[in-house]
Design a protein around this motif. Sequence first.
Motif, mmCIF file in Angstrom:
data_model
loop_
_atom_site.group_PDB
_atom_site.id
_atom_site.type_symbol
_atom_site.label_atom_id
_atom_site.label_comp_id
_atom_site.label_asym_id
_atom_site.label_seq_id
_atom_site.Cartn_x
_atom_site.Cartn_y
_atom_site.Cartn_z
ATOM 1 N N LEU A 27 48.114 53.046 53.635
ATOM 2 C CA LEU A 27 47.017 53.104 52.671
ATOM 3 C C LEU A 27 45.677 53.013 53.395
ATOM 4 O O LEU A 27 45.431 52.031 54.093
ATOM 5 C CB LEU A 27 47.149 51.950 51.670
ATOM 6 N N PRO A 28 44.840 54.032 53.263
ATOM 7 C CA PRO A 28 43.512 53.958 53.892
ATOM 8 C C PRO A 28 42.717 52.767 53.338
ATOM 9 O O PRO A 28 42.853 52.400 52.168
ATOM 10 C CB PRO A 28 42.844 55.279 53.492
ATOM 11 N N ARG A 29 41.902 52.179 54.199
ATOM 12 C CA ARG A 29 41.126 50.994 53.834
ATOM 13 C C ARG A 29 40.254 51.236 52.596
ATOM 14 O O ARG A 29 40.130 50.372 51.739
ATOM 15 C CB ARG A 29 40.261 50.555 55.019
ATOM 16 N N GLU A 30 39.650 52.412 52.496
ATOM 17 C CA GLU A 30 38.775 52.709 51.355
ATOM 18 C C GLU A 30 39.552 52.676 50.039
ATOM 19 O O GLU A 30 39.074 52.133 49.043
ATOM 20 C CB GLU A 30 38.111 54.072 51.540
ATOM 21 N N ILE A 31 40.756 53.226 50.045
ATOM 22 C CA ILE A 31 41.574 53.219 48.832
ATOM 23 C C ILE A 31 42.014 51.798 48.499
ATOM 24 O O ILE A 31 42.016 51.395 47.333
ATOM 25 C CB ILE A 31 42.784 54.170 48.973
ATOM 26 N N PHE A 32 42.358 51.005 49.520
ATOM 27 C CA PHE A 32 42.727 49.615 49.288
ATOM 28 C C PHE A 32 41.557 48.840 48.681
ATOM 29 O O PHE A 32 41.727 48.101 47.707
ATOM 30 C CB PHE A 32 43.184 48.950 50.592
ATOM 31 N N ARG A 33 40.376 49.021 49.227
ATOM 32 C CA ARG A 33 39.188 48.341 48.687
ATOM 33 C C ARG A 33 38.906 48.808 47.262
ATOM 34 O O ARG A 33 38.533 48.008 46.403
ATOM 35 C CB ARG A 33 37.966 48.598 49.567
ATOM 36 N N TYR A 34 39.077 50.095 47.019
ATOM 37 C CA TYR A 34 38.864 50.636 45.671
ATOM 38 C C TYR A 34 39.840 49.991 44.684
ATOM 39 O O TYR A 34 39.456 49.589 43.585
ATOM 40 C CB TYR A 34 39.023 52.159 45.671
ATOM 41 N N ALA A 35 41.096 49.891 45.081
ATOM 42 C CA ALA A 35 42.110 49.288 44.219
ATOM 43 C C ALA A 35 41.813 47.807 43.978
ATOM 44 O O ALA A 35 41.920 47.316 42.847
ATOM 45 C CB ALA A 35 43.495 49.463 44.825
ATOM 46 N N ALA A 36 41.434 47.095 45.030
ATOM 47 C CA ALA A 36 41.161 45.664 44.900
ATOM 48 C C ALA A 36 39.939 45.395 44.024
ATOM 49 O O ALA A 36 39.991 44.571 43.105
ATOM 50 C CB ALA A 36 40.962 45.039 46.283
ATOM 51 N N THR A 37 38.850 46.099 44.284
ATOM 52 C CA THR A 37 37.637 45.851 43.507
ATOM 53 C C THR A 37 37.773 46.398 42.084
ATOM 54 O O THR A 37 37.318 45.766 41.133
ATOM 55 C CB THR A 37 36.389 46.444 44.187
ATOM 56 N N GLY A 38 38.412 47.551 41.951
ATOM 57 C CA GLY A 38 38.642 48.102 40.618
ATOM 58 C C GLY A 38 39.557 47.213 39.794
ATOM 59 O O GLY A 38 39.320 46.993 38.597
ATOM 60 N N GLY A 39 40.581 46.679 40.439
ATOM 61 C CA GLY A 39 41.486 45.756 39.749
ATOM 62 C C GLY A 39 40.773 44.478 39.329
ATOM 63 O O GLY A 39 40.948 43.995 38.204
ATOM 64 N N ALA A 40 39.945 43.951 40.213
ATOM 65 C CA ALA A 40 39.181 42.742 39.887
ATOM 66 C C ALA A 40 38.200 43.013 38.742
ATOM 67 O O ALA A 40 38.057 42.185 37.835
ATOM 68 C CB ALA A 40 38.432 42.244 41.128
ATOM 69 N N ASN A 41 37.546 44.158 38.782
ATOM 70 C CA ASN A 41 36.596 44.490 37.716
ATOM 71 C C ASN A 41 37.319 44.717 36.388
ATOM 72 O O ASN A 41 36.808 44.350 35.328
ATOM 73 C CB ASN A 41 35.766 45.716 38.102
#
Length: 173
Positions: A27-41
Amino acid sequence: MRNILEKIGNMIINFVDWFYFPFLQFLPREIFRYAATGGANTLLDISLYFIFYRFVIKMQIVDLGFIAISPHIAAFLIVFPITFTTGFFLAKYVTFTSSELKGRIQLFRYLLTVGGSILLNYIFLKFFVEYCGLYATLSKFITTMLVIIYSYMAQRYFTFKTGKKLPAAQNHS
């Protein structure tokens, strides 16, 4: 203000990246960050919605004198600006940090992207429930997956423009 947001963004990046190691290989870091921040939001959105719907509006119609708003729509209208703002700042300062676009351009494009997400949710739910005859919950799950893909692509290649385009010579191969 921008320095404060960048410092907070860096703290969040450090926190999110601490959990990235198990996903490093696939998993590319950008997609992981997107998933983490999107999930938190999304969790913030649902939590605030519940609080406003249940305890602030108390599941009652909101009568503004010139219009009456159903409680579920009123809660959405109260929460939407909050999670729209947090979603934008998380995308700008945590996920798509390499964007070179000006902040006001990003904000306007983010508004368009979110508007597209709302429209797609409506269209896909209508389609899957009313035309395909699927259960509403299954329809919502499928819709959410499709809208997440749209949202990521729109934010990466349009809102924040961090995606790299292939040179013309590579586009044809």
